[in-house]
Motif scaffolding. Structure first.
Motif, short mmCIF file in Angstrom:
data_model
loop_
_atom_site.label_atom_id
_atom_site.label_comp_id
_atom_site.label_asym_id
_atom_site.label_seq_id
_atom_site.Cartn_x
_atom_site.Cartn_y
_atom_site.Cartn_z
N GLU A 1 0.83 -1.21 0.00
CA GLU A 1 0.00 0.00 0.00
C GLU A 1 0.86 1.25 0.00
O GLU A 1 0.58 2.23 -0.71
CB GLU A 1 -0.94 0.01 1.21
N SER A 2 1.92 1.24 0.81
CA SER A 2 2.79 2.41 0.89
C SER A 2 3.49 2.68 -0.44
O SER A 2 3.67 3.83 -0.83
CB SER A 2 3.84 2.20 1.99
N LEU A 3 3.90 1.62 -1.11
CA LEU A 3 4.56 1.78 -2.40
C LEU A 3 3.61 2.39 -3.42
O LEU A 3 3.99 3.30 -4.18
CB LEU A 3 5.06 0.41 -2.89
N LEU A 4 2.37 1.93 -3.43
CA LEU A 4 1.37 2.50 -4.34
C LEU A 4 1.13 3.97 -4.02
O LEU A 4 1.17 4.83 -4.93
CB LEU A 4 0.06 1.71 -4.23
N ALA A 5 0.91 4.29 -2.76
CA ALA A 5 0.64 5.67 -2.38
C ALA A 5 1.85 6.57 -2.63
O ALA A 5 1.71 7.71 -3.09
CB ALA A 5 0.23 5.74 -0.91
N GLY A 6 3.04 6.06 -2.34
CA GLY A 6 4.24 6.86 -2.52
C GLY A 6 4.51 7.23 -3.97
O GLY A 6 5.21 8.21 -4.24
N ASN A 7 3.95 6.48 -4.90
CA ASN A 7 4.15 6.75 -6.32
C ASN A 7 2.98 7.46 -7.00
O ASN A 7 3.09 7.84 -8.17
CB ASN A 7 4.45 5.45 -7.07
N THR A 8 1.88 7.67 -6.26
CA THR A 8 0.69 8.25 -6.91
C THR A 8 -0.03 9.29 -6.05
O THR A 8 -0.79 10.10 -6.58
CB THR A 8 -0.33 7.15 -7.26
#
Length: 402
Positions: free
Chosen positions: A130-137
């Motif tokens: 989830e953090s990876l998705l949020a950190g990129n978008t």
């Protein structure tokens, strides 16, 4: 997109979070088949190269897996910017709606960046996903980045003490740290297969670029903008996230003109400024989902913060988010100097700093493939700017003696 009024609790949350007395994080040095992490002049520098899959796996293993606190940062930032009085259930719904919009943006990534993202995701435990998705978008969906940047022409730069040659680009990255993100700043050198090499100043796990310079000396730095007069939507779910657009520019372009042509051809996600500079000149791209307008140097200087200035884009109704206009005026005071040196640029950036939000300060020198960087403590503009010769890192060659 959340309304800006929801950002009000952020400063209070940051103060509470920042007083926890965390010990300062340091990246461990290490080496792998497709990269290594080492300290150069005291700066943590990650070098990676190869295919998208090899780059993604190397970033995960050499930098991201050791940076455990970054697992929690995107969600903590989101909750810090969302008032508690909305209730836990509603805040959770907002978070999941934001992730849903992020997945849609992820679908818009060009293929090679999707592959790198998936390699990162595959190399990390599920708690990171989830953090990876949020950190990129997240930041295209919800405005939180408010920075300052200035470009100075070669004719105006004179600094024999540093052997500095213009044009140059200086910038502050101003961003909520929650008391610890500044510790995770990282210099990242990418040598992708069949693309141009570049150096970026940012954070591991971000596939895109916030500030960077490529092997031809083309430099870019993004700054968010909060309103536009051209009627474009504030958020375009079919657009490519701005950090990915900047990375594509660094990997494919050699000049300001090429960068403008490429950016104009890409579907864009929101409003933002791009400070841009090559070995000849520079300026500012004012960007919306509808258009890209280029603002050139005036009297040898061009600057931008978090509002548009171009005809048809400038808005004077609400304006001045995060003291955007006074910060711009401060940077433009450089026009009053007959000659501009590194100290003058740093002092202008320091006068424009936003205190504990200012976590990275840098000056790019395209002609020498060199940058001067302050990071790791806020405000970073008060730190000594450490020189980093990127010539060997980007090209494998030694810098020429001047």
């Amino acid at each position: 997109m959340l309304p800006l009024v929801l950002l009000v609790p952020l400063a209070i949350y940051w103060l509470l979070f920042g007083l926890e007395g965390r010990s300062k994080f340091q990246y461990p040095e290490g080496e792998g088949e497709h990269g290594r992490l080492q300290y150069i002049n005291g700066l943590p520098v990650l070098e990676v190269g190869g295919t998208p899959e090899e780059i993604g796996a190397a970033v995960a293993s050499l930098a991201l897996k050791s940076a455990e606190a970054l697992v929690h940062y995107p969600r903590a930032l989101f909750l810090a910017a969302t008032p508690e009085w909305l209730g836990d259930s509603f805040r959770e719904r907002l978070w999941h709606n934001t992730l849903r919009a992020g997945r849609q943006l992820l679908d818009n990534f060009p293929d090679r960046y999707k592959r790198e993202y998936e390699a990162l995701r595959k190399a990390l435990p599920e708690k990171w996903h989830e953090s990876l998705l949020a950190g990129n978008t997240l930041f295209d969906i919800k405005r939180l980045v408010h920075c300052s940047a200035v470009i100075v022409s070669g004719e105006r730069v004179y600094d024999p003490d540093h052997n500095l040659r213009g044009p140059i680009l200086g910038r502050n990255l101003d961003f909520p740290t929650l008391g610890y993100l500044q510790d995770y700043s990282l210099v990242m050198v990418y040598r992708p297969r069949d693309r141009l090499a570049f150096v970026a100043v940012g954070f591991p796990g971000m596939v895109g670029v916030l500030s960077g310079m490529n092997e031809h000396g083309l430099c870019v730095a993004m700054l968010e903008v909060y309103e536009s007069g051209d009627g474009a939507p504030a958020f375009n779910p079919r657009g490519i996230p701005y950090a990915i657009c900047l990375r594509q520019i660094l990997e494919e372009c050699r000049s300001v003109k090429e960068a403008r042509d490429l950016l104009s051809s890409l579907p864009r996600s929101c409003y933002y400024n791009v400070a841009v500079c090559d070995r000849q000149s520079g300026g500012v791209f004012e960007v919306t989902p509808k258009q890209v307008v280029f603002r050139t140097l005036e009297n040898g200087v061009c600057a931008c913060t978090n509002h548009f200035l171009a005809d048809g884009l400038a808005v004077r109704t609400n304006g001045n988010f995060y003291e955007s206009e006074p910060r711009l005026a401060t940077l433009l005071e450089l026009r009053q100097l007959k000659q501009v040196n590194l100290h003058a640029v740093q002092q202008a950036l320091h006068r424009a700093n936003q205190g504990m939000l200012t976590m990275q300060t840098m000056v790019f020198e395209p002609s020498a493939l060199r940058l001067y960087l302050g990071m790791g403590q806020c405000p970073s503009s008060a730190l000594p700017l450490v020189p980093l010769d990127a010539t060997r890192l980007l090209t494998g060659k030694r810098a020429s003696v001047r």
